[in-house]
Motif scaffolding. Structure first.
Motif, PDB file in Angstrom:
ATOM      1  N   GLY A   1       6.159   3.358   4.598  1.00  0.00           N
ATOM      2  CA  GLY A   1       5.757   4.215   2.984  1.00  0.00           C
ATOM      3  C   GLY A   1       4.430   4.427   2.980  1.00  0.00           C
ATOM      4  N   VAL A   2       4.174   4.880   1.913  1.00  0.00           N
ATOM      5  CA  VAL A   2       2.590   5.272   1.460  1.00  0.00           C
ATOM      6  C   VAL A   2       2.226   4.004   0.577  1.00  0.00           C
ATOM      7  CG1 VAL A   2       1.317   6.829  -0.096  1.00  0.00           C
ATOM      8  CG2 VAL A   2       3.421   7.520   1.275  1.00  0.00           C
ATOM      9  N   TYR A   3       0.913   3.400   0.903  1.00  0.00           N
ATOM     10  CA  TYR A   3       0.385   2.464   0.082  1.00  0.00           C
ATOM     11  C   TYR A   3      -1.100   3.258  -0.212  1.00  0.00           C
ATOM     12  CZ  TYR A   3       3.906  -0.274   1.921  1.00  0.00           C
ATOM     13  OH  TYR A   3       5.079  -0.804   2.307  1.00  0.00           O
ATOM     14  N   PHE A   4      -1.763   2.565  -1.237  1.00  0.00           N
ATOM     15  CA  PHE A   4      -2.973   2.687  -1.727  1.00  0.00           C
ATOM     16  C   PHE A   4      -3.744   1.502  -1.197  1.00  0.00           C
ATOM     17  CE2 PHE A   4      -0.221   5.491  -3.657  1.00  0.00           C
ATOM     18  CZ  PHE A   4      -0.767   6.713  -3.417  1.00  0.00           C
ATOM     19  N   ILE A   5      -5.179   1.682  -0.904  1.00  0.00           N
ATOM     20  CA  ILE A   5      -6.131   0.467  -0.538  1.00  0.00           C
ATOM     21  C   ILE A   5      -7.048   0.845  -1.553  1.00  0.00           C
ATOM     22  CG2 ILE A   5      -7.400  -0.444   0.797  1.00  0.00           C
ATOM     23  CD1 ILE A   5      -5.866   0.696   3.256  1.00  0.00           C
TER      24      ILE A   5
ATOM     25  N   SER B   1     -13.386  -6.682  -3.943  1.00  0.00           N
ATOM     26  CA  SER B   1     -12.140  -6.909  -3.727  1.00  0.00           C
ATOM     27  C   SER B   1     -11.279  -5.829  -3.345  1.00  0.00           C
ATOM     28  CB  SER B   1     -11.358  -7.095  -5.398  1.00  0.00           C
ATOM     29  OG  SER B   1     -11.752  -5.850  -6.370  1.00  0.00           O
ATOM     30  N   MET B   2     -10.411  -6.130  -2.573  1.00  0.00           N
ATOM     31  CA  MET B   2      -9.356  -5.015  -1.880  1.00  0.00           C
ATOM     32  C   MET B   2      -8.083  -5.291  -2.010  1.00  0.00           C
ATOM     33  SD  MET B   2      -9.836  -3.741   1.976  1.00  0.00           S
ATOM     34  CE  MET B   2     -11.404  -3.641   1.830  1.00  0.00           C
ATOM     35  N   ASP B   3      -7.377  -4.524  -2.815  1.00  0.00           N
ATOM     36  CA  ASP B   3      -5.923  -4.608  -3.059  1.00  0.00           C
ATOM     37  C   ASP B   3      -5.322  -3.627  -2.367  1.00  0.00           C
ATOM     38  OD1 ASP B   3      -6.492  -7.065  -4.705  1.00  0.00           O
ATOM     39  OD2 ASP B   3      -6.975  -5.611  -6.201  1.00  0.00           O
ATOM     40  N   ILE B   4      -3.719  -3.932  -2.265  1.00  0.00           N
ATOM     41  CA  ILE B   4      -2.885  -2.939  -1.550  1.00  0.00           C
ATOM     42  C   ILE B   4      -1.597  -2.742  -2.600  1.00  0.00           C
ATOM     43  CG2 ILE B   4      -1.190  -2.524   0.299  1.00  0.00           C
ATOM     44  CD1 ILE B   4      -4.186  -2.716   1.243  1.00  0.00           C
ATOM     45  N   TYR B   5      -1.662  -1.417  -2.691  1.00  0.00           N
ATOM     46  CA  TYR B   5      -0.675  -1.024  -3.898  1.00  0.00           C
ATOM     47  C   TYR B   5       0.581  -0.143  -3.302  1.00  0.00           C
ATOM     48  CZ  TYR B   5      -3.976  -2.707  -7.547  1.00  0.00           C
ATOM     49  OH  TYR B   5      -4.821  -3.670  -8.239  1.00  0.00           O
ATOM     50  N   ASP B   6       1.869  -0.317  -3.857  1.00  0.00           N
ATOM     51  CA  ASP B   6       2.874   0.468  -3.188  1.00  0.00           C
ATOM     52  C   ASP B   6       2.898   1.902  -3.910  1.00  0.00           C
ATOM     53  OD1 ASP B   6       4.105   0.240  -5.623  1.00  0.00           O
ATOM     54  OD2 ASP B   6       5.805  -1.087  -4.833  1.00  0.00           O
ATOM     55  N   ILE B   7       3.671   2.804  -3.657  1.00  0.00           N
ATOM     56  CA  ILE B   7       3.675   4.003  -4.159  1.00  0.00           C
ATOM     57  C   ILE B   7       3.904   3.857  -5.712  1.00  0.00           C
ATOM     58  CG2 ILE B   7       6.290   4.727  -3.641  1.00  0.00           C
ATOM     59  CD1 ILE B   7       3.469   7.312  -3.291  1.00  0.00           C
ATOM     60  N   HIS B   8       4.608   2.862  -6.252  1.00  0.00           N
ATOM     61  CA  HIS B   8       4.976   2.769  -7.811  1.00  0.00           C
ATOM     62  C   HIS B   8       3.912   1.939  -8.445  1.00  0.00           C
ATOM     63  CE1 HIS B   8       8.651   4.367  -6.720  1.00  0.00           C
ATOM     64  NE2 HIS B   8       8.960   3.197  -5.668  1.00  0.00           N
ATOM     65  N   GLY B   9       2.775   1.830  -7.690  1.00  0.00           N
ATOM     66  CA  GLY B   9       1.527   1.271  -8.143  1.00  0.00           C
ATOM     67  C   GLY B   9       1.624  -0.483  -8.440  1.00  0.00           C
ATOM     68  N   ARG B  10       2.711  -0.966  -7.737  1.00  0.00           N
ATOM     69  CA  ARG B  10       2.783  -2.298  -7.996  1.00  0.00           C
ATOM     70  C   ARG B  10       1.853  -2.930  -6.647  1.00  0.00           C
ATOM     71  NH1 ARG B  10       8.942  -1.611  -7.588  1.00  0.00           N
ATOM     72  NH2 ARG B  10       8.440  -0.555  -5.524  1.00  0.00           N
TER      73      ARG B  10
ATOM     74  N   THR C   1     -10.342   4.396  -3.917  1.00  0.00           N
ATOM     75  CA  THR C   1      -8.910   4.098  -3.490  1.00  0.00           C
ATOM     76  C   THR C   1      -8.730   5.074  -2.314  1.00  0.00           C
ATOM     77  OG1 THR C   1      -8.153   3.785  -5.611  1.00  0.00           O
ATOM     78  CG2 THR C   1      -6.469   4.399  -4.282  1.00  0.00           C
ATOM     79  N   GLU C   2      -8.081   4.610  -1.374  1.00  0.00           N
ATOM     80  CA  GLU C   2      -7.613   5.696  -0.105  1.00  0.00           C
ATOM     81  C   GLU C   2      -6.191   5.413  -0.004  1.00  0.00           C
ATOM     82  OE1 GLU C   2      -9.633   7.476   2.115  1.00  0.00           O
ATOM     83  OE2 GLU C   2     -11.137   6.982   0.795  1.00  0.00           O
ATOM     84  N   LYS C   3      -5.359   6.560   0.412  1.00  0.00           N
ATOM     85  CA  LYS C   3      -4.102   6.603   0.597  1.00  0.00           C
ATOM     86  C   LYS C   3      -3.802   6.319   2.112  1.00  0.00           C
ATOM     87  CE  LYS C   3      -1.834  10.455   0.903  1.00  0.00           C
ATOM     88  NZ  LYS C   3      -0.860  11.652   0.581  1.00  0.00           N
ATOM     89  N   VAL C   4      -2.764   5.337   2.475  1.00  0.00           N
ATOM     90  CA  VAL C   4      -2.484   5.028   4.069  1.00  0.00           C
ATOM     91  C   VAL C   4      -0.959   5.522   4.005  1.00  0.00           C
ATOM     92  CG1 VAL C   4      -4.445   3.967   4.487  1.00  0.00           C
ATOM     93  CG2 VAL C   4      -2.595   2.621   3.738  1.00  0.00           C
ATOM     94  N   ILE C   5      -0.349   5.693   5.219  1.00  0.00           N
ATOM     95  CA  ILE C   5       1.128   5.699   5.472  1.00  0.00           C
ATOM     96  C   ILE C   5       1.231   4.720   6.786  1.00  0.00           C
ATOM     97  CG2 ILE C   5       2.719   7.067   6.343  1.00  0.00           C
ATOM     98  CD1 ILE C   5       1.058   9.572   5.143  1.00  0.00           C
ATOM     99  N   LEU C   6       2.186   3.799   6.287  1.00  0.00           N
ATOM    100  CA  LEU C   6       2.637   2.860   7.294  1.00  0.00           C
ATOM    101  C   LEU C   6       4.066   3.684   7.928  1.00  0.00           C
ATOM    102  CD1 LEU C   6       2.904   0.071   8.610  1.00  0.00           C
ATOM    103  CD2 LEU C   6       4.107  -0.765   6.426  1.00  0.00           C
ATOM    104  N   ALA C   7       4.151   3.831   9.166  1.00  0.00           N
ATOM    105  CA  ALA C   7       5.099   4.223   9.913  1.00  0.00           C
ATOM    106  C   ALA C   7       5.434   3.322  11.067  1.00  0.00           C
ATOM    107  CB  ALA C   7       4.658   5.558  10.452  1.00  0.00           C
TER     108      ALA C   7
END
Length: 75
Positions: free
Chosen positions: A54-58, A18-27, A68-74
């Motif tokens: 913004g910043v997202y977590f995969i 499973s691979m999920d994308i979360y926003d900076i607030h954990g949603r 978990t990896e942090k990525v930045i969408l610009a």
């Protein structure tokens, strides 16, 4: 990245991934993968064209492994 990114991963044996994308607030924003994969290398493309900058977590889960990896969408 802007707005596509490819996520590469490898698994050692047949397992559910499973691979999920979360926003900076954990949603939870999106589930990219939730299925079984054979051993080996795989890649998934995330199209974030409908997401805001913004910043997202995969978060990748397979068996007892979690990464978990942090990525930045610009845009």
């Amino acid at each position: 990245f802007n707005p596509l990114t490819t996520i590469n991963f490898s698994i050692p044996n047949y397992n559910r991934v499973s691979m999920d994308i979360y926003d900076i607030h954990g949603r939870l924003i999106q589930t990219l993968v939730d299925s079984y994969y054979h051993p080996g290398s795989h890649s998934i493309t995330w199209d974030a064209s409908k997401s805001v900058s913004g910043v997202y977590f995969i978060k990748l889960r397979s068996g007892g492994f979690i990464q978990t990896e942090k990525v930045i969408l610009a845009k």
